[in-house]
Write an enzyme that holds these catalytic residues in place. Structure first.
Site, PDB file in Angstrom:
ATOM      1  N   LYS A  78      57.943  36.701  36.614  1.00  0.00           N
ATOM      2  CA  LYS A  78      57.771  36.550  38.065  1.00  0.00           C
ATOM      3  C   LYS A  78      59.004  35.898  38.669  1.00  0.00           C
ATOM      4  O   LYS A  78      59.293  34.736  38.410  1.00  0.00           O
ATOM      5  CB  LYS A  78      56.520  35.687  38.323  1.00  0.00           C
ATOM      6  CG  LYS A  78      56.166  35.476  39.780  1.00  0.00           C
ATOM      7  CD  LYS A  78      54.872  34.673  39.874  1.00  0.00           C
ATOM      8  CE  LYS A  78      54.361  34.575  41.282  1.00  0.00           C
ATOM      9  NZ  LYS A  78      53.076  33.836  41.358  1.00  0.00           N
ATOM     10  N   GLU A 100      53.514  35.618  32.647  1.00  0.00           N
ATOM     11  CA  GLU A 100      54.000  36.519  33.690  1.00  0.00           C
ATOM     12  C   GLU A 100      55.505  36.430  33.922  1.00  0.00           C
ATOM     13  O   GLU A 100      56.080  35.342  34.001  1.00  0.00           O
ATOM     14  CB  GLU A 100      53.273  36.192  34.995  1.00  0.00           C
ATOM     15  CG  GLU A 100      53.502  37.195  36.093  1.00  0.00           C
ATOM     16  CD  GLU A 100      52.381  37.148  37.106  1.00  0.00           C
ATOM     17  OE1 GLU A 100      51.441  37.938  36.944  1.00  0.00           O
ATOM     18  OE2 GLU A 100      52.431  36.323  38.028  1.00  0.00           O
ATOM     19  N   GLU A 111      43.280  33.148  37.257  1.00  0.00           N
ATOM     20  CA  GLU A 111      44.644  33.415  37.709  1.00  0.00           C
ATOM     21  C   GLU A 111      45.086  32.361  38.718  1.00  0.00           C
ATOM     22  O   GLU A 111      44.308  31.965  39.577  1.00  0.00           O
ATOM     23  CB  GLU A 111      44.725  34.783  38.400  1.00  0.00           C
ATOM     24  CG  GLU A 111      44.228  35.963  37.588  1.00  0.00           C
ATOM     25  CD  GLU A 111      44.225  37.228  38.442  1.00  0.00           C
ATOM     26  OE1 GLU A 111      45.153  37.414  39.246  1.00  0.00           O
ATOM     27  OE2 GLU A 111      43.276  38.006  38.320  1.00  0.00           O
ATOM     28  N   SER A 112      46.329  31.967  38.629  1.00  0.00           N
ATOM     29  CA  SER A 112      46.985  31.040  39.573  1.00  0.00           C
ATOM     30  C   SER A 112      46.556  29.591  39.349  1.00  0.00           C
ATOM     31  O   SER A 112      45.421  29.306  38.967  1.00  0.00           O
ATOM     32  CB  SER A 112      46.729  31.418  41.033  1.00  0.00           C
ATOM     33  OG  SER A 112      47.278  32.679  41.331  1.00  0.00           O
ATOM     34  N   ASN A 139      41.427  35.008  41.285  1.00  0.00           N
ATOM     35  CA  ASN A 139      42.698  34.458  41.741  1.00  0.00           C
ATOM     36  C   ASN A 139      42.443  33.231  42.599  1.00  0.00           C
ATOM     37  O   ASN A 139      41.835  33.328  43.664  1.00  0.00           O
ATOM     38  CB  ASN A 139      43.474  35.509  42.540  1.00  0.00           C
ATOM     39  CG  ASN A 139      44.925  35.090  42.761  1.00  0.00           C
ATOM     40  OD1 ASN A 139      45.294  33.941  42.540  1.00  0.00           O
ATOM     41  ND2 ASN A 139      45.742  36.026  43.208  1.00  0.00           N
TER      42      ASN A 139
END
Length: 267
Positions: free
Chosen positions: A54, A52, A214-215, A184
């Site tokens: 970001k 990503e 995710e995360s 997430n």
């Protein structure tokens, strides 16, 4: 926090709609290169890495300056990333559609527009700026809107990555026809990370659906844990943009994702 983000997203969306008509957007989207096959990119025998671009987040504030998002994406692709995620939300993540277009021009792998999508206008924006995938957050959408956006995304060549955070949201995502579901680990209401969440929710996701964690991925060890719980892919942002060598960091994750020990979980 989610409510605050969505209010800003709607305000900014209204500004863009005043500047560019839907018909203009559709025409630009029609001239864009054909979408790449994001589902295939995430469905191989290995655990795929979505890297990503970001700059900032509500939980961390400014994370990295990233003056040249295309160069960073180039590093990610060279490291073996299967998909590049680009945050385009401006107020809390310092992203833009220009970042998305710049990344699309540089890399050959599929590109994900990561934003808070509330309108089909944003889907056309994504396609017009070269996206192959688009994030749809269940917590941000009523069910009829979610169903409509999933269908519209597919109809214009986008793969919706439908993001969930609870048992009930998994059910809603499946009922909306999601073929790719992301869990997430960060709760968008409290911003806390729960690395055990994927393992709890993954069994509720049908086998034919691509599962993305995710995360909370700090390195290969977290990837192994998510893979053991059934992840087909991991989405990684902060640990890559804060490290000194993003290409090597992606390569380490890709190497971990291709470990022979994981192949039993991914026939």
């Amino acid at each position: 926090m989610l409510k605050e983000i969505l209010e800003g997203v709607r305000t900014d969306l209204a500004d863009r709609q005043r500047q560019t008509s839907l018909e203009e957007l559709k025409e630009t989207a029609r001239r864009a290169a054909s979408p790449r096959d994001a589902v295939a990119a995430l469905s191989g025998p290995d655990v795929a890495v979505i890297a990503e671009v970001k700059r900032a987040s509500p939980s961390r504030g400014t994370i990295a300056a990233i003056p040249d998002p295309a160069a960073l994406a180039d590093d990610y692709e060279a490291g073996g990333a299967s998909v590049i995620s680009v945050l385009t939300e401006a107020r809390h993540f310092n992203g833009s559609l220009e970042d998305l277009a710049a990344v699309r021009e540089r890399v050959s792998v599929p590109v994900l527009r990561k934003d808070f999508i509330v309108s089909s206008y944003q889907l056309w924006e994504a396609r017009a700026h070269g996206a192959d995938m688009v994030l749809l957050i269940v917590a941000a959408l009523e069910q009829n809107a979610l169903v409509s956006l999933v269908e519209r995304a597919v109809s214009i060549g986008l793969v919706p990555l439908v993001e969930v955070h609870t048992d009930a949201e998994v059910v809603r995502a499946v009922e909306a026809g999601a073929k790719v579901i992301g869990v997430n680990a960060r709760d968008l209401t409290t911003l806390k990370v729960d690395r055990e969440l994927f393992a709890r929710l993954a069994p509720l996701i049908p086998d034919h659906v691509v599962k993305i964690a995710e995360s909370g991925i700090r390195g290969p060890r977290d990837l192994f844990a998510y893979a053991a719980a059934g992840a087909n892919a991991v989405l990684v942002g902060e640990s890559l943009v804060t490290g000194k060598n993003p290409r090597a960091a992606v390569a380490d994750l890709v190497t971990a994702g291709s470990h022979p020990a994981l192949r039993g979980d991914h026939p």
